[in-house]
Design an enzyme around this catalytic site. Structure first.
Site, PDB file in Angstrom:
ATOM      1  N   HIS A  89     -13.314   2.709   0.404  1.00 52.76           N
ATOM      2  CA  HIS A  89     -13.257   1.698   1.482  1.00 52.76           C
ATOM      3  C   HIS A  89     -13.855   0.360   1.029  1.00 52.76           C
ATOM      4  O   HIS A  89     -14.298  -0.440   1.862  1.00 52.76           O
ATOM      5  CB  HIS A  89     -14.029   2.146   2.736  1.00 52.76           C
ATOM      6  CG  HIS A  89     -13.476   3.363   3.417  1.00 52.76           C
ATOM      7  ND1 HIS A  89     -14.277   4.263   4.062  1.00 52.76           N
ATOM      8  CD2 HIS A  89     -12.214   3.814   3.555  1.00 52.76           C
ATOM      9  CE1 HIS A  89     -13.533   5.229   4.575  1.00 52.76           C
ATOM     10  NE2 HIS A  89     -12.268   4.985   4.267  1.00 52.76           N
ATOM     11  N   GLU A  97      -7.914  -5.249   5.504  1.00 50.86           N
ATOM     12  CA  GLU A  97      -7.844  -4.987   4.067  1.00 50.86           C
ATOM     13  C   GLU A  97      -6.705  -5.763   3.416  1.00 50.86           C
ATOM     14  O   GLU A  97      -6.808  -6.181   2.264  1.00 50.86           O
ATOM     15  CB  GLU A  97      -7.698  -3.476   3.831  1.00 50.86           C
ATOM     16  CG  GLU A  97      -8.990  -2.760   4.205  1.00 50.86           C
ATOM     17  CD  GLU A  97      -8.878  -1.251   4.281  1.00 50.86           C
ATOM     18  OE1 GLU A  97      -9.170  -0.603   3.296  1.00 50.86           O
ATOM     19  OE2 GLU A  97      -8.489  -0.734   5.361  1.00 50.86           O
ATOM     20  N   ASN A 118       0.881  -1.168   0.000  1.00 47.95           N
ATOM     21  CA  ASN A 118       0.000   0.000   0.000  1.00 47.95           C
ATOM     22  C   ASN A 118       0.923   1.223   0.000  1.00 47.95           C
ATOM     23  O   ASN A 118       1.444   1.613   1.039  1.00 47.95           O
ATOM     24  CB  ASN A 118      -0.881  -0.052   1.259  1.00 47.95           C
ATOM     25  CG  ASN A 118      -1.881   1.091   1.313  1.00 47.95           C
ATOM     26  OD1 ASN A 118      -1.824   2.022   0.501  1.00 47.95           O
ATOM     27  ND2 ASN A 118      -2.772   1.033   2.268  1.00 47.95           N
ATOM     28  N   ARG A 131     -12.536  15.612   8.050  1.00 51.85           N
ATOM     29  CA  ARG A 131     -13.376  15.960   6.887  1.00 51.85           C
ATOM     30  C   ARG A 131     -14.812  16.210   7.354  1.00 51.85           C
ATOM     31  O   ARG A 131     -15.324  15.480   8.202  1.00 51.85           O
ATOM     32  CB  ARG A 131     -13.372  14.815   5.867  1.00 51.85           C
ATOM     33  CG  ARG A 131     -12.069  14.696   5.109  1.00 51.85           C
ATOM     34  CD  ARG A 131     -12.018  13.433   4.262  1.00 51.85           C
ATOM     35  NE  ARG A 131     -11.177  12.426   4.864  1.00 51.85           N
ATOM     36  CZ  ARG A 131     -11.037  11.177   4.419  1.00 51.85           C
ATOM     37  NH1 ARG A 131     -11.698  10.787   3.359  1.00 51.85           N
ATOM     38  NH2 ARG A 131     -10.236  10.332   5.039  1.00 51.85           N
ATOM     39  N   ARG A 180      -2.662  -2.156  -3.401  1.00 52.54           N
ATOM     40  CA  ARG A 180      -3.880  -1.391  -3.170  1.00 52.54           C
ATOM     41  C   ARG A 180      -3.865  -0.202  -4.132  1.00 52.54           C
ATOM     42  O   ARG A 180      -2.895   0.560  -4.156  1.00 52.54           O
ATOM     43  CB  ARG A 180      -3.915  -0.882  -1.735  1.00 52.54           C
ATOM     44  CG  ARG A 180      -5.117  -0.016  -1.518  1.00 52.54           C
ATOM     45  CD  ARG A 180      -5.060   0.711  -0.212  1.00 52.54           C
ATOM     46  NE  ARG A 180      -6.282   1.484  -0.033  1.00 52.54           N
ATOM     47  CZ  ARG A 180      -6.341   2.636   0.610  1.00 52.54           C
ATOM     48  NH1 ARG A 180      -5.262   3.143   1.160  1.00 52.54           N
ATOM     49  NH2 ARG A 180      -7.469   3.277   0.721  1.00 52.54           N
TER      50      ARG A 180
END
Ligand code: AMP
Length: 396
Positions: free
Chosen positions: A179, A381, A7, A238, A90
């Site tokens: 996601h 993940e 990743n 955010r 990823r």
């Protein structure tokens, strides 16, 4: 078969070597602050736990260093580089091009590059990771797993914005969702746990980034993040959903330029903007001391999630299970309790003592009277990327 998961971010490389099909993690680590004289590299196996601070000027040097650890005669986990047969990368944005995990070819790399326009903070670094891995592990199969792929099943009525069709048709402006690897992983675990393939569930991923997915029969039918990973739930820094006219007001009346607006809404809002900290642990401990801003921020956070649950129960016309996952979803019994309170009309009833129990594995936290199963499922993940990469090669 050994699968190396990569990743690659702007200044970091996260990696894990996984033995498949056993899903056994052989080693894992993180290289941070690439480009600095004080980069930090961690390397962890069953017998070793190393941390090194060193100069890593660029990603290439970083990859070489990680490979050197993997091959080290004393603490390494492979004898030669060819023992790593698959590298699973990823990749954040697959646009409308990639609905599945894909073997990387020159054309695939060109498309990932072209999609950088939609994910300028992620895709260029993911691609750099691919190019370097090809150089350092030339005989391995390189495979891309896309965060957006799971949401390709969203129908047009959910993913299109109500702006002129030209923007959808010519510029591919739509909700893509993110996601996806996490939502897929936990929803498959839930389906196995419930032993019910034709299930209706809502997966709630609450980490630094937060999102919810409505999942019908294992497929994503709606999702809270959109064209970029910024709308929907209140996140660490955010804002999530806002009235977009706020942007015009900031620019026209408060003299913000667009870069400042972007920084405000993406890096300085959410829990950070409301409380001063983007880390939910800080917010919770301040709330416990009576800090009113923190108490209200938690209430706003839980309320936003409740509203999305209501919307998704309507979209699904029913609900069998709700999944909580990621750093906050797995660990904050307080937020889970706030989300599930006063939801008995929908058949959602939490068991307080089960909710407070700590465990690193899948667990049910609903009361016996609850019509809806409430599940805490740790996400992984990396295992999901390894599984998808391994299955792709097996099916060839
Ligand atoms: P992630 O992006 O999945 O690593 O999640 C990061 C978020 O999880 C941060 O906001 C952390 O504050 C939060 N988190 C981690 N552990 C806990 C905990 N024990 N209680 C509450 N929040 C936590």
């Amino acid at each position: 078969m050994k699968v190396l998961i990569i990743n690659a971010g702007s200044s970091s490389i996260k990696y894990q070597l996984i033995a498949m099909p056993m899903e056994q993690v052989i080693c894992s680590g993180l290289l941070e602050r690439i480009g600095s004289k004080e980069a930090k590299l961690t390397y962890k196996t069953a017998d070793t736990d190393r941390e090194e601070t060193l100069e890593i000027p660029d990603h290439k040097t970083g990859f070489r260093k990680i490979a050197a650890y993997l091959l080290d005669v004393n603490i390494g986990v492979v004898k030669n580089i060819d023992q790593i047969e698959i590298i699973g990368h990823r990749v954040v944005h697959g646009g409308t091009t990639f609905s599945n995990t894909t073997l990387i070819t020159k054309e695939v790399k060109d498309k990932i590059k072209a999609l950088s326009i939609l994910a300028p903070l992620h895709n260029p670094h993911n691609l750099e990771g691919i190019v370097l891995a090809e150089e350092i592990f030339p005989n391995a199969n390189q495979i891309a797993v896309f965060d957006t792929a799971f949401h390709q099943t969203m129908p047009e009525k959910a993913k299109k914005y109500a702006i002129p069709n030209y923007f959808y048709n010519e510029h591919h402006i739509q909700a893509y969702g993110f996601h996806g690897t996490s939502h897929k992983f936990v929803s498959e675990k839930a389906i196995t746990h419930l032993q019910k393939k034709d299930s209706k569930m809502i997966s709630i991923h609450l980490g630094n980034g937060c999102s919810m997915t409505a999942i019908k029969n294992g497929r994503s039918i709606d999702h809270s993040l959109g064209f970029t990973p910024s709308n929907g739930l209140i996140m660490g820094s955010r804002s999530g959903d806002i009235d977009h006219s706020l942007i015009f007001y900031l620019v026209n009346t408060l003299d913000y330029d667009l870069d400042a607006v972007s920084t405000l809404l993406i890096k300085e809002s959410g829990m950070k903007g409301l409380t001063g900290s983007s880390d939910l642990r800080d917010v919770q401990s301040e709330a416990e001391k009576g800090n009113q801003d923190c108490i209200l921020a938690l209430e706003m956070n839980a309320y936003r999630i409740k509203k999305y649950i209501g919307a998704y129960v309507a979209a699904l016309n029913g609900i069998d299970a709700i999944i909580f996952t990621a750093g906050i979803g797995e660990n904050s019994n307080l937020l889970r309790k706030m989300i599930c309170s006063d939801m008995d009309y929908l058949g959602i009833v939490l068991d307080d003592s089960k909710n407070e129990m700590k465990s690193a594995s899948l667990r049910e936290i609903n009361s016996n009277s609850s019509k809806v199963k409430l599940l805490v499922i740790p996400t992984n993940e990396e295992i999901e990327i390894a599984k998808q990469s391994y299955n792709l090669l097996r099916s060839d």
